[in-house]
Design a protein around this motif. Sequence first.
Motif, PDB file in Angstrom:
ATOM      1  N   TRP A 141       0.843  -1.383   0.010  1.00 16.29           N
ATOM      2  CA  TRP A 141      -0.060   0.097  -0.025  1.00 16.29           C
ATOM      3  C   TRP A 141       0.873   1.332  -0.059  1.00 16.29           C
ATOM      4  O   TRP A 141       2.069   1.233   0.361  1.00 16.29           O
ATOM      5  CB  TRP A 141      -0.960   0.027   1.167  1.00 16.29           C
ATOM      6  N   SER A 142      -0.044   2.315  -0.426  1.00 16.78           N
ATOM      7  CA  SER A 142       0.817   3.687  -0.272  1.00 16.78           C
ATOM      8  C   SER A 142      -0.292   4.572  -0.166  1.00 16.78           C
ATOM      9  O   SER A 142      -1.358   4.541  -0.816  1.00 16.78           O
ATOM     10  CB  SER A 142       1.654   4.060  -1.696  1.00 16.78           C
ATOM     11  N   GLU A 143      -0.109   5.687   0.525  1.00 10.82           N
ATOM     12  CA  GLU A 143      -0.952   6.808   0.792  1.00 10.82           C
ATOM     13  C   GLU A 143      -0.540   7.879  -0.390  1.00 10.82           C
ATOM     14  O   GLU A 143       0.433   8.284  -0.574  1.00 10.82           O
ATOM     15  CB  GLU A 143      -0.609   7.570   2.178  1.00 10.82           C
ATOM     16  N   SER A 151      -5.117  13.366   7.332  1.00  8.80           N
ATOM     17  CA  SER A 151      -4.477  12.808   8.712  1.00  8.80           C
ATOM     18  C   SER A 151      -5.079  11.506   8.919  1.00  8.80           C
ATOM     19  O   SER A 151      -6.320  11.210   8.679  1.00  8.80           O
ATOM     20  CB  SER A 151      -5.150  13.696   9.979  1.00  8.80           C
ATOM     21  N   GLY A 152      -4.375  10.387   9.058  1.00 15.15           N
ATOM     22  CA  GLY A 152      -4.596   9.126   9.300  1.00 15.15           C
ATOM     23  C   GLY A 152      -3.766   7.983   9.117  1.00 15.15           C
ATOM     24  O   GLY A 152      -2.610   8.530   9.346  1.00 15.15           O
ATOM     25  N   ASN A 153      -4.058   6.862   9.087  1.00 14.76           N
ATOM     26  CA  ASN A 153      -3.056   5.824   8.932  1.00 14.76           C
ATOM     27  C   ASN A 153      -3.552   4.648   8.191  1.00 14.76           C
ATOM     28  O   ASN A 153      -4.628   4.511   7.963  1.00 14.76           O
ATOM     29  CB  ASN A 153      -2.491   5.384  10.205  1.00 14.76           C
ATOM     30  N   ILE A 154      -2.649   3.672   7.831  1.00 15.16           N
ATOM     31  CA  ILE A 154      -3.120   2.136   7.381  1.00 15.16           C
ATOM     32  C   ILE A 154      -2.133   1.416   8.047  1.00 15.16           C
ATOM     33  O   ILE A 154      -0.749   1.639   7.935  1.00 15.16           O
ATOM     34  CB  ILE A 154      -3.069   1.993   5.973  1.00 15.16           C
ATOM     35  N   ASP A 167       3.431  -4.356   5.116  1.00 14.72           N
ATOM     36  CA  ASP A 167       3.426  -3.587   3.877  1.00 14.72           C
ATOM     37  C   ASP A 167       4.499  -4.102   3.018  1.00 14.72           C
ATOM     38  O   ASP A 167       5.557  -4.142   3.125  1.00 14.72           O
ATOM     39  CB  ASP A 167       3.591  -2.089   4.155  1.00 14.72           C
ATOM     40  N   THR A 184      -7.462   4.549   8.313  1.00 15.16           N
ATOM     41  CA  THR A 184      -8.325   5.568   9.190  1.00 15.16           C
ATOM     42  C   THR A 184      -7.940   6.917   8.700  1.00 15.16           C
ATOM     43  O   THR A 184      -6.699   7.014   8.218  1.00 15.16           O
ATOM     44  CB  THR A 184      -7.768   5.192  10.527  1.00 15.16           C
ATOM     45  N   CYS A 199      -8.157  11.031   2.675  1.00 14.98           N
ATOM     46  CA  CYS A 199      -7.230  10.222   2.852  1.00 14.98           C
ATOM     47  C   CYS A 199      -7.440   8.971   1.629  1.00 14.98           C
ATOM     48  O   CYS A 199      -8.406   8.547   1.684  1.00 14.98           O
ATOM     49  CB  CYS A 199      -7.184   9.466   4.089  1.00 14.98           C
TER      50      CYS A 199
ATOM     51  N   MET B   1       1.963   2.963   8.411  1.00 11.81           N
ATOM     52  CA  MET B   1       2.159   4.437   8.001  1.00 11.81           C
ATOM     53  C   MET B   1       1.211   5.227   8.418  1.00 11.81           C
ATOM     54  O   MET B   1       0.011   5.103   8.521  1.00 11.81           O
ATOM     55  CB  MET B   1       1.897   4.144   6.750  1.00 11.81           C
ATOM     56  N   LYS B   2       1.817   6.434   9.230  1.00 11.95           N
ATOM     57  CA  LYS B   2       0.963   7.324   9.767  1.00 11.95           C
ATOM     58  C   LYS B   2       0.990   8.591   9.020  1.00 11.95           C
ATOM     59  O   LYS B   2       2.124   8.967   8.536  1.00 11.95           O
ATOM     60  CB  LYS B   2       1.145   7.746  11.196  1.00 11.95           C
ATOM     61  N   PHE B   3       0.240   9.392   8.989  1.00 15.05           N
ATOM     62  CA  PHE B   3       0.354  10.785   8.163  1.00 15.05           C
ATOM     63  C   PHE B   3      -0.614  11.656   8.705  1.00 15.05           C
ATOM     64  O   PHE B   3      -1.846  11.319   9.312  1.00 15.05           O
ATOM     65  CB  PHE B   3       0.122  10.751   6.715  1.00 15.05           C
ATOM     66  N   TYR B   4      -0.266  13.028   9.005  1.00  9.75           N
ATOM     67  CA  TYR B   4      -1.034  13.903   9.716  1.00  9.75           C
ATOM     68  C   TYR B   4      -0.630  15.584   8.919  1.00  9.75           C
ATOM     69  O   TYR B   4       0.570  15.702   8.728  1.00  9.75           O
ATOM     70  CB  TYR B   4      -0.785  14.000  11.062  1.00  9.75           C
ATOM     71  N   THR B   5      -1.601  16.365   8.748  1.00 13.38           N
ATOM     72  CA  THR B   5      -1.562  17.473   8.335  1.00 13.38           C
ATOM     73  C   THR B   5      -2.163  18.530   9.078  1.00 13.38           C
ATOM     74  O   THR B   5      -3.375  18.606   9.284  1.00 13.38           O
ATOM     75  CB  THR B   5      -2.205  17.713   6.814  1.00 13.38           C
ATOM     76  N   TYR B  32       2.314  10.781  14.626  1.00 12.48           N
ATOM     77  CA  TYR B  32       1.470  11.509  15.597  1.00 12.48           C
ATOM     78  C   TYR B  32       0.930  10.212  16.648  1.00 12.48           C
ATOM     79  O   TYR B  32       1.158   9.103  16.409  1.00 12.48           O
ATOM     80  CB  TYR B  32       0.249  11.999  15.077  1.00 12.48           C
TER      81      TYR B  32
END
Lengths: 234, 109
Positions: A141-143, A151-154, A167, A184, A199, B1-5, B32
């Motif tokens: 996977w990739s975001e 904002s979120g995650n996998i 992954d 999420t 997301c 994998m986390k991401f936040y803006t 985060y």
Amino acid sequence: MGVPNSNPTYLSAVTSEFGGGGSMRAAAAAAGLSAPDGLAEFKGLSATTDISTTNYVVINSSNNSTYSTRDMVAGIAFLQVQLDLRLRRQDNYVYYEVKETNSAPISLYYPVGGGSSSLSTSYVTMGRFDLGGVTAIKMNWSETSTPAGSSGNIIGSTAVGTYAASDNSWQTISNGQSIGARMTAFATAECYQTTTSTCTVTMDVSARKTGYNDTTLGTYRHKLRAYAESNACF
Amino acid sequence: MKFYTDTTYTIERNGAGESTSITWTFKDYNNYEIQKVEKVVDAEGTKEMIDWPVLSEDDLVATRSATYNIPEADRTTLAHGETHPHNHNNEIAFQEKYKKWWNDWELSL
């Protein structure tokens, strides 16, 4: 697994892949090559075939395979939208399945034939490998960032599959087992703020079995949107 | 994998105090933590522990910005209040403008 695509090419590697009992001509015939024969012609060739697959939703495009969205309006707002993604072996198939973790007001998947249908908290099959006895499977996977960010995650999760998906890693499974990940998107707002978190995750799922090429179903695109709006400031 | 803006904004105004453009700053983080943070949740001052993202500047990976030029019809002299007490009607009216700017900007992409 194919003849290595590098020098030198050995007759033993060729006949191991294509048979022929040590005869280069017989192996060449099995590979569909015409005389005169040369070992270099076999570089990178494989006697195996792809695993047969069936897809049920839109893939390999800029369009979504699934889309879920939820809004929340409150003085202080924190909300999440979540999706469970699972790759499951149940002979004679391996299923790629998706469901909502918790029900969202709008949650859809997009069948191959067009239109949309509702996702729910029960799994829907996105696609499948039409083969039993698969020994290893992979979720990659990739975001995809939007200009506004998200904002979120996998994250791999044993709440979703027998094993937490790792992954882009092959994972060995037995019949009835699965690997899973939870995706999420979340948003927060306070003191009259508004926040939109959109997301998007692209997901490639693959299967492996001896005698077949490693095969992918394609690229699925899962989009979650969370919208938080604050209507007070304390 | 986390991401936040983390998103903030500044508004440019003309001599009449009308908003003419908005510039968003997007700070992207690759990590985060969701922690229980104490928040006042009503006008009576009730406090509750609420799930909320907590960031570290060590996880900042990019800072980006985008500017949207606000059409005349969508401009306002209203602004988000920075101090208590807030004028609720003004805040909601400004919020409606802000939401339109955001939506129109996203649609323009």
